[in-house]
Structure formats: C-alpha cells, structure tokens
Design an enzyme around this catalytic site. Structure first.
Site, short mmCIF file in Angstrom:
data_model
loop_
_atom_site.label_atom_id
_atom_site.label_comp_id
_atom_site.label_asym_id
_atom_site.label_seq_id
_atom_site.Cartn_x
_atom_site.Cartn_y
_atom_site.Cartn_z
N ASP A 209 -29.98 10.70 26.52
CA ASP A 209 -29.63 9.43 25.88
C ASP A 209 -30.02 8.26 26.77
O ASP A 209 -30.56 7.24 26.30
CB ASP A 209 -28.13 9.38 25.59
CG ASP A 209 -27.72 10.31 24.46
OD1 ASP A 209 -28.61 10.81 23.75
OD2 ASP A 209 -26.50 10.55 24.31
N GLU A 235 -36.26 10.86 19.02
CA GLU A 235 -36.96 10.25 20.15
C GLU A 235 -38.14 9.39 19.70
O GLU A 235 -39.02 9.05 20.51
CB GLU A 235 -37.43 11.32 21.14
CG GLU A 235 -38.49 12.27 20.59
CD GLU A 235 -37.91 13.50 19.90
OE1 GLU A 235 -38.61 14.52 19.85
OE2 GLU A 235 -36.75 13.43 19.44
#
Length: 315
Positions: A209, A235
């Site tokens: 993250d 992503e």
C-alpha cells in the site's frame, strides 16, 4: 452588568433629574451637556442607549446627534426628549431611526422607566439576534468545510488520495466533450506497477500500500496541476493530460518511468531488476480514439505492449 445609558441635555436641572432617576433604577448612567460632548464620549465607547434633548441651541442638536450616532453604531437605540410644541420634529426623528420619544415636562416619571425598559428589551433582542447570526455564520462555515470534505472523500481514492475510478470516468467524459467542442487534443497515460504481486508477497500488503502511495506522489510531481491523476484499480493508475499532444504525453510518461525506476523504495532489491518499475501506455485524442472508451482501450493496448516488451517501458 447594568445597561449603560448616556443622557444628553444642555439644561443641568433636566439632565440631573433623568440621571438621578435612571441611576436609582439600576442603570449605569453618564451625562453630557452638549451634542458635541456626547458624540465624543460615544465615539470612544458606544452606548447601547442614548436619551437626548432634541433642542440644544448651542451647537449640535438632537437630530444631528442621532444621525452621527447611527453612523457609528446603527443598532444603538436613541430616545428623543422633546416638548409638546415640537412633536413634529420628534416624529421626524423617529423616521430617521430614533427608537421613541418622551415629552416634557414629565407628567409621570415612571413613563420614562417604561420607555427605557422597552428600549432595553429591544437592545437585548438585537444582541441575541446578532449572536444567533454569528453562530449561524460560524455553523455555515463549518458546514461548508464538512461538505467540502465529504465531496473530496466522494471523489478520492481512500488509499492513495488520488482521484478514484468513478470520478476519473466523469473527468474523461467531460474532457472528450470539451475537446470535441474546441477541436483540441488531450492525452492519457495508463500505468501499471510491474510485478506488484511479487512485491506484495515479499513485503506484505501494508508495504505494498505504501508503494502505491509513493508512486502516486511521484506521478503528481511529474505532471502539471491541470493534469488529473487517478487510481484506476489495483496497481493501475491513469493520468489525464488536457490539451496535450503525443509529444508531451510521451515526455511525461518517460519522466514518470525514470523517476519510479530510480526511487529508493523499501525492499526494491527483491524485485527482478533490483528496483521497482512501471510500464506505461499512452493514447491521444482524437488520433487513438474518438471517445472515452476507445481512448482507454488504446492506452490499455499500449500498456500491454509495454509489458510484452519486457516491462519498464513506455508504448
């Protein structure tokens, strides 16, 4: 605190009667023997209530004093003291903002008390209204801040702080419409973090993250304030560049690629190239698509080519 009252009269005996009576009633009373003296005192510390004779032969009269007081403090209540022979002037004073008038000689001094009490009640109500208005204004400002925060939460990705997928679609639709109307170009960058699952598995989701947050910050530093960066999903990050040609979007995409590849991400040595990299696909309106979905498809296809060519590339 007792209400402050200013009594204005050029006749000492009449002024003294009012001052003594109102003081006995519990008010904090000051006095002035002329309009000029009263105005000077009022200018230094405005009074909520002023009782003034309407006729003061020497200098400023009661009407002029009323006008000056209202210029300084419009909410000040002014009671005019007059004789029976000048009621027309007293009525004129009411039209100019006086609260009420009293006629002399006073047949019943308690009438003075009644008028002053009514004026005091109005002063209290005006003060309470002002406080209420201030509270409402404060609440409106706070509500505005909350609404702005809610608006930002609605259009921002909770993890990266970038625009979210839904808002990006709105921005893209609007940009297509605008660019068609003005016959302008604009471009997209579709970006994917190379081998992100490998990084996540090696370092855990919290570190993954953080990686996405850092990449988002890098991208924002590489683009203009008018460009819009959004997390498309997982992503994948997309950048919308208004009024940007193929040349400009290529330069920007290459700068993003280089900045990411050279950034010292924690744990980057575990990636196959010893660094974190991204692949980027670019597309320009209207050459690579005449609407939002077509343009996204072109950018996604270019991203796939960048991946197939070995990653860490712009296509």
């Amino acid at each position: 605190m007792n209400m402050r009252i200013l009594v204005v009269d050029d006749e000492p005996s009449l002024r003294g009667v009012l001052v003594e009576f109102l003081t006995q009633q519990g008010y904090a009373v000051d006095q002035a023997a002329s309009g000029e003296a009263a105005l000077q005192m009022f200018s230094q510390a405005p009074y909520p209530l002023v009782l003034t004779d309407i006729r003061m032969p020497q200098g400023m009269n009661g009407i002029e004093l009323l006008q000056n007081i209202k210029d300084i403090d419009p909410v000040c209540q002014v009671i005019i003291v007059t004789s029976n022979v000048s009621l027309d002037t007293a009525i004129a004073a009411l039209r100019q903002g006086a609260y009420d008038y009293l006629t002399r000689p006073f047949e019943d001094i308690e009438l003075v008390s009644a008028v002053v009490k009514r004026a005091g009640e109005k002063i209290r109500l005006v003060s309470e209204n002002q406080i209420l208005i201030q509270e409402l204004e404060k609440n409106n400002v706070e509500l505005g801040r909350v609404n702005q925060l809610l608006k930002q939460l609605a259009i921002r990705d909770g993890l990266t702080g970038l625009y979210n997928h839904r808002h990006f679609q709105e921005l893209l639709t609007n940009e297509v419409t605008r660019s068609k109307r003005h016959q302008r170009e604009f471009s997209l960058i579709f970006l994917d973090v190379d081998l992100f699952k490998l990084y996540n598995d090696a370092h855990g989701h919290p570190q993954g993250d953080q990686l996405l947050k850092d990449i988002g910050h890098i991208i924002e530093k590489c683009v203009l304030q008018t460009d819009m960066v959004a997390r498309y999903g997982g992503e994948e990050i997309v950048v919308l560049l208004p009024e940007s040609s193929k040349d400009r979007v290529t330069r920007v995409a290459e700068e993003i690629r280089q900045q990411v590849a050279s950034y010292p991400f924690a744990g980057r040595e575990t990636q196959p190239l010893g660094k974190v990299t991204v692949s980027l696909g670019i597309a320009t309106f209207p050459h690579d698509g005449n609407d939002g979905p077509a343009l996204l498809h072109s950018a996604d296809a270019a991203l796939y080519q960048a991946k197939q060519s070995g990653r860490n590339a712009v296509r």
